[in-house]
Design an enzyme around this catalytic site. Structure first.
Site, short mmCIF file in Angstrom:
data_model
loop_
_atom_site.label_atom_id
_atom_site.label_comp_id
_atom_site.label_asym_id
_atom_site.label_seq_id
_atom_site.Cartn_x
_atom_site.Cartn_y
_atom_site.Cartn_z
N LYS A 111 41.05 40.61 40.52
CA LYS A 111 42.49 39.30 40.61
C LYS A 111 43.40 39.36 38.92
CE LYS A 111 41.07 35.46 41.61
NZ LYS A 111 42.59 35.13 42.42
N THR B 192 49.98 34.76 48.32
CA THR B 192 48.66 34.61 49.91
C THR B 192 48.56 33.13 49.68
OG1 THR B 192 48.39 36.80 49.83
CG2 THR B 192 47.16 35.34 51.06
N GLU C 244 40.81 31.34 37.30
CA GLU C 244 40.41 31.78 38.37
C GLU C 244 39.31 31.73 38.34
OE1 GLU C 244 44.23 33.83 40.86
OE2 GLU C 244 43.01 34.36 39.79
C1 5RP Z 1 46.58 36.10 40.80
C2 5RP Z 1 46.31 36.72 41.34
C3 5RP Z 1 45.90 36.67 42.67
O1 5RP Z 1 45.75 36.22 43.60
C4 5RP Z 1 46.39 38.16 42.98
O2 5RP Z 1 47.86 38.33 41.85
C5 5RP Z 1 47.03 37.57 44.40
O3 5RP Z 1 48.30 37.22 44.63
P1 5RP Z 1 48.73 37.58 45.84
O4 5RP Z 1 48.50 37.24 47.11
O5 5RP Z 1 50.57 37.16 45.72
O6 5RP Z 1 49.10 38.98 46.51
O7 5RP Z 1 44.89 36.84 41.44
O8 5RP Z 1 46.41 36.00 39.02
#
Ligand code: 5RP
Length: 223
Positions: free
Chosen positions: A93, A28, A102
């Site tokens: 996350k 995303t 993050e």
């Molecule tokens: C990466 C993350 C991502 O933000 C989380 O996994 C969501 O990913 P996606 O948008 O591909 O579903 O925390 O460490």
């Protein structure tokens, strides 16, 4: 309908000239970074800092000016995805393995804008296994202590034989709790274990959550 693209692009409208922007990680956040790249090409003047090597490489390909922590005091806004979001805007996350950077970037940001589709909204966190970053040394002992908290752990692999290595040179244990009733307590207990670097519970950090829906609309949730 590409919900991830719609919601990612919607959040980028919050970015203004002169801002320092945190770039998230995942499928995303990818669309948000792509949109930022488009706006930079049209003259938007920002600098950015990435939550992973992967996002940094992508941003550089798009000629987004990148900075490091040594060059900035604060991050104005960070746009990042999530794996689960509860009604208090607490989150899991780290599905992409970038939870540590993050969290460092989220806690250094004035605003953390989260971009998800509505399947990520949950009543209680925990159906998604909680990613925990651990240092490789003593992982057997660290793992046993984590499991004593009441979860099953799975060492994340990058393929069938090799461990997944984070950008920080660590491993990820994906922890399956029956449910996470008290995220703050679970987070504190995990981070109190020697060998745990950090966990994927993001508590009280999200400023707004942009939720993309199947019909193309985007709702904004704010506490
Ligand atoms: C990466 C993350 C991502 O933000 C989380 O996994 C969501 O990913 P996606 O948008 O591909 O579903 O925390 O460490």
């Amino acid at each position: 309908m590409n919900i991830k693209k719609t919601v990612g692009e919607a959040a980028v409208e919050l970015i203004e000239d002169g801002m320092t922007v945190g770039l998230g990680t995942g499928s995303t956040a990818y669309w948000a970074i792509a949109k930022i790249g488009e706006r930079v090409k049209k003259g938007l003047n920002i600098s950015a800092i990435a939550t992973s090597k992967e996002s940094e490489v992508f941003a550089r390909e798009l000629n987004i000016p990148m900075v490091t922590f040594s060059e900035i005091n604060e991050i104005d806004i960070t746009i990042d995805g999530a794996d689960e979001v509860d009604p208090d805007l607490n989150m899991i996350k780290g599905g992409g393995g970038a939870l540590l950077r993050e969290k460092i970037i989220a806690t250094a940001s004035e605003k953390l804008i989260v971009i998800v589709d509505d399947t990520k909204l949950v009543k209680q966190l925990g159906a998604f296994p909680l990613p925990v970053e651990v240092i490789p040394f003593g992982i057997e002992s660290t793992r046993a202590k984590i499991e004593k908290l009441g979860c099953k752990t799975e060492l994340r692999l990058s393929d069938k034989t090799k461990e997944f290595i984070t950008d920080n040179g660590n491993y990820i244990l994906d922890c399956e709790f029956p449910m996470i009733k008290n995220p703050e307590k679970t987070s504190q207990e995990l981070n109190g274990i020697p060998g745990v670097v950090d966990n994927g519970l993001f508590i009280g950090l999200a400023h707004r959550v942009f939720v993309g829906r199947q019909n193309g609309s985007v709702n904004i949730i704010q506490k």
